[in-house]
Design a protein around this motif. Structure first.
Motif, PDB file in Angstrom:
ATOM      1  N   SER A  82       0.832  -1.201   0.000  1.00  0.00           N
ATOM      2  CA  SER A  82       0.000   0.000   0.000  1.00  0.00           C
ATOM      3  C   SER A  82       0.868   1.252   0.000  1.00  0.00           C
ATOM      4  CB  SER A  82      -0.896   0.020   1.246  1.00  0.00           C
ATOM      5  OG  SER A  82      -1.593   1.252   1.328  1.00  0.00           O
ATOM      6  N   PHE A  83       0.432   2.251  -0.764  1.00  0.00           N
ATOM      7  CA  PHE A  83       1.123   3.545  -0.776  1.00  0.00           C
ATOM      8  C   PHE A  83       1.232   4.110   0.642  1.00  0.00           C
ATOM      9  CE2 PHE A  83       0.787   8.163  -0.653  1.00  0.00           C
ATOM     10  CZ  PHE A  83       1.885   8.543  -1.417  1.00  0.00           C
ATOM     11  N   GLU A  84       0.242   3.827   1.466  1.00  0.00           N
ATOM     12  CA  GLU A  84       0.222   4.340   2.843  1.00  0.00           C
ATOM     13  C   GLU A  84       1.497   3.975   3.609  1.00  0.00           C
ATOM     14  OE1 GLU A  84      -2.636   4.117   6.824  1.00  0.00           O
ATOM     15  OE2 GLU A  84      -3.068   2.860   5.079  1.00  0.00           O
ATOM     16  N   TYR A  85       2.093   2.833   3.275  1.00  0.00           N
ATOM     17  CA  TYR A  85       3.275   2.362   3.999  1.00  0.00           C
ATOM     18  C   TYR A  85       4.537   3.160   3.672  1.00  0.00           C
ATOM     19  CZ  TYR A  85       0.274  -1.737   4.773  1.00  0.00           C
ATOM     20  OH  TYR A  85      -0.765  -2.578   5.099  1.00  0.00           O
ATOM     21  N   LEU A  86       4.427   4.104   2.723  1.00  0.00           N
ATOM     22  CA  LEU A  86       5.581   4.940   2.395  1.00  0.00           C
ATOM     23  C   LEU A  86       6.076   5.685   3.634  1.00  0.00           C
ATOM     24  CD1 LEU A  86       7.459   6.124   0.151  1.00  0.00           C
ATOM     25  CD2 LEU A  86       5.813   7.986  -0.053  1.00  0.00           C
ATOM     26  N   ALA A  87       5.147   6.166   4.460  1.00  0.00           N
ATOM     27  CA  ALA A  87       5.525   6.886   5.687  1.00  0.00           C
ATOM     28  C   ALA A  87       6.294   5.968   6.634  1.00  0.00           C
ATOM     29  CB  ALA A  87       4.274   7.432   6.381  1.00  0.00           C
ATOM     30  N   LEU A  88       5.841   4.736   6.742  1.00  0.00           N
ATOM     31  CA  LEU A  88       6.502   3.745   7.592  1.00  0.00           C
ATOM     32  C   LEU A  88       7.897   3.435   7.058  1.00  0.00           C
ATOM     33  CD1 LEU A  88       5.724   2.135  10.108  1.00  0.00           C
ATOM     34  CD2 LEU A  88       4.748   0.384   8.616  1.00  0.00           C
ATOM     35  N   LEU A  89       8.005   3.272   5.742  1.00  0.00           N
ATOM     36  CA  LEU A  89       9.302   3.013   5.117  1.00  0.00           C
ATOM     37  C   LEU A  89      10.266   4.159   5.384  1.00  0.00           C
ATOM     38  CD1 LEU A  89      11.123   1.365   3.123  1.00  0.00           C
ATOM     39  CD2 LEU A  89      10.109   2.732   1.294  1.00  0.00           C
ATOM     40  N   ALA A  90       9.795   5.390   5.175  1.00  0.00           N
ATOM     41  CA  ALA A  90      10.654   6.561   5.392  1.00  0.00           C
ATOM     42  C   ALA A  90      11.084   6.651   6.852  1.00  0.00           C
ATOM     43  CB  ALA A  90       9.918   7.835   4.974  1.00  0.00           C
ATOM     44  N   ASP A  91      10.188   6.282   7.759  1.00  0.00           N
ATOM     45  CA  ASP A  91      10.495   6.305   9.188  1.00  0.00           C
ATOM     46  C   ASP A  91      11.569   5.266   9.522  1.00  0.00           C
ATOM     47  OD1 ASP A  91      10.003   7.338  11.810  1.00  0.00           O
ATOM     48  OD2 ASP A  91       8.978   5.455  12.278  1.00  0.00           O
ATOM     49  N   VAL A  92      11.439   4.068   8.942  1.00  0.00           N
ATOM     50  CA  VAL A  92      12.405   2.989   9.211  1.00  0.00           C
ATOM     51  C   VAL A  92      13.778   3.335   8.619  1.00  0.00           C
ATOM     52  CG1 VAL A  92      12.993   0.599   8.604  1.00  0.00           C
ATOM     53  CG2 VAL A  92      10.728   1.138   9.515  1.00  0.00           C
ATOM     54  N   LEU A  93      13.787   3.879   7.401  1.00  0.00           N
ATOM     55  CA  LEU A  93      15.068   4.246   6.787  1.00  0.00           C
ATOM     56  C   LEU A  93      15.663   5.476   7.478  1.00  0.00           C
ATOM     57  CD1 LEU A  93      14.282   3.675   2.984  1.00  0.00           C
ATOM     58  CD2 LEU A  93      15.268   2.074   4.632  1.00  0.00           C
ATOM     59  N   GLY A  94      14.789   6.324   8.008  1.00  0.00           N
ATOM     60  CA  GLY A  94      15.185   7.435   8.877  1.00  0.00           C
ATOM     61  C   GLY A  94      16.307   8.301   8.345  1.00  0.00           C
ATOM     62  N   ASP A  95      17.346   8.497   9.181  1.00  0.00           N
ATOM     63  CA  ASP A  95      18.437   9.391   8.782  1.00  0.00           C
ATOM     64  C   ASP A  95      19.335   8.762   7.722  1.00  0.00           C
ATOM     65  OD1 ASP A  95      19.676   7.529  10.373  1.00  0.00           O
ATOM     66  OD2 ASP A  95      20.277   8.941  11.943  1.00  0.00           O
ATOM     67  N   GLY A  96      18.974   7.556   7.274  1.00  0.00           N
ATOM     68  CA  GLY A  96      19.678   6.956   6.143  1.00  0.00           C
ATOM     69  C   GLY A  96      19.246   7.564   4.817  1.00  0.00           C
ATOM     70  N   LEU A  97      18.146   8.319   4.839  1.00  0.00           N
ATOM     71  CA  LEU A  97      17.649   8.961   3.613  1.00  0.00           C
ATOM     72  C   LEU A  97      18.423  10.243   3.322  1.00  0.00           C
ATOM     73  CD1 LEU A  97      13.803   8.557   4.155  1.00  0.00           C
ATOM     74  CD2 LEU A  97      15.224   7.300   2.511  1.00  0.00           C
ATOM     75  N   SER A  98      18.565  10.541   2.037  1.00  0.00           N
ATOM     76  CA  SER A  98      19.307  11.731   1.632  1.00  0.00           C
ATOM     77  C   SER A  98      18.666  12.344   0.395  1.00  0.00           C
ATOM     78  CB  SER A  98      20.752  11.318   1.310  1.00  0.00           C
ATOM     79  OG  SER A  98      21.333  12.169   0.364  1.00  0.00           O
ATOM     80  N   PRO A  99      18.718  13.666   0.250  1.00  0.00           N
ATOM     81  CA  PRO A  99      18.195  14.300  -0.969  1.00  0.00           C
ATOM     82  C   PRO A  99      18.932  13.815  -2.230  1.00  0.00           C
ATOM     83  CG  PRO A  99      18.619  15.949   0.734  1.00  0.00           C
ATOM     84  CD  PRO A  99      19.205  14.667   1.218  1.00  0.00           C
ATOM     85  N   GLN A 100      20.153  13.335  -2.067  1.00  0.00           N
ATOM     86  CA  GLN A 100      20.945  12.862  -3.212  1.00  0.00           C
ATOM     87  C   GLN A 100      20.667  11.392  -3.550  1.00  0.00           C
ATOM     88  OE1 GLN A 100      22.647  14.842  -0.671  1.00  0.00           O
ATOM     89  NE2 GLN A 100      22.036  16.478  -2.066  1.00  0.00           N
ATOM     90  N   GLY A 101      19.972  10.681  -2.672  1.00  0.00           N
ATOM     91  CA  GLY A 101      19.711   9.263  -2.910  1.00  0.00           C
ATOM     92  C   GLY A 101      18.688   9.046  -4.012  1.00  0.00           C
ATOM     93  N   ARG A 102      18.684   7.840  -4.563  1.00  0.00           N
ATOM     94  CA  ARG A 102      17.689   7.458  -5.568  1.00  0.00           C
ATOM     95  C   ARG A 102      16.801   6.380  -4.965  1.00  0.00           C
ATOM     96  NH1 ARG A 102      19.357  11.400  -7.326  1.00  0.00           N
ATOM     97  NH2 ARG A 102      20.124  11.930  -9.410  1.00  0.00           N
ATOM     98  N   TYR A 103      15.528   6.723  -4.735  1.00  0.00           N
ATOM     99  CA  TYR A 103      14.609   5.824  -4.028  1.00  0.00           C
ATOM    100  C   TYR A 103      13.366   5.558  -4.884  1.00  0.00           C
ATOM    101  CZ  TYR A 103      17.664   7.710  -0.409  1.00  0.00           C
ATOM    102  OH  TYR A 103      18.767   8.120   0.306  1.00  0.00           O
TER     103      TYR A 103
END
Length: 197
Positions: A82-103
């Motif tokens: 579900s698209f809804e889980y995007l928030a959960l995914l972003a929360d789990v990846l947390g500070d591992g996310l970057s504006p330069q990353g490709r997701y």
């Protein structure tokens, strides 16, 4: 010296026991790069005694890569029911996310004719429908990578080829907010419906 997953932004996910069913979890052919192919637990099931139970919510068919000494995940592609889980995914990846990353997130319950950019958690997610295929096949098609050319490569080599091509990905999709995506998404499919018992 071989790069360890613990030297990368994937190390925290490994320490939390989130990296499951892996066919690759370690150094690739590129110096300093660690790749992962498998599933990522997003929400753990309640434990009964000491039995290990599958996660309540996961991102499946994940292909991810991170580099030693870099606090961010460089590349991520995975399936969400579900698209809804995007928030959960972003929360789990947390500070591992970057504006330069490709997701890249392939969602089961968005219209097959749509593709979005959704900014969330300090990163931009490319949100795409999954058209009866696998994340691997979908990402190859999106990046114009020939399956036949990758056949001779092992799993680590395939991950390298995907990541190298994805880092130059600059295709533009319409930008929507997470809230708008929630309004547009369809019902969540029951994966176990119509299965023989």
């Amino acid at each position: 010296m071989t790069t360890s997953i613990h030297d990368t932004a994937l190390g925290r996910l490994e320490a939390e026991g989130r990296l499951l069913n892996s066919v690759l979890k370690g150094a690739t052919k590129k110096p300093g790069r660690v790749g992962f192919r498998g599933d990522i637990a997003l929400k753990f099931a309640a434990k009964m005694a000491d039995e290990a139970r599958p996660p309540e919510i996961s991102s499946d068919q994940v292909i991810a890569a991170a580099h030693a000494g870099d606090g961010h995940i460089a590349f991520f592609a995975g399936f969400l029911l579900s698209f809804e889980y995007l928030a959960l995914l972003a929360d789990v990846l947390g500070d591992g996310l970057s504006p330069q990353g490709r997701y890249f997130v392939y969602c089961d319950n968005i219209d097959l004719s749509t593709r979005y950019h959704v900014d969330y958690g300090g990163a931009t997610f490319h949100v795409l429908p999954i058209d009866e295929a696998t994340v691997y096949n979908e990402i190859l098609e999106l990046l114009y990578l020939e399956k036949n050319e990758l056949k001779r490569l092992d799993t680590a080599g395939k991950v390298d080829a995907i990541v190298d091509k994805a880092m130059g990905f600059a295709q533009s999709f319409p930008k929507i907010s997470y809230e708008e995506g929630l309004k547009r998404m369809g019902p969540v499919r029951d994966l176990y419906a119509n299965r023989p018992v």
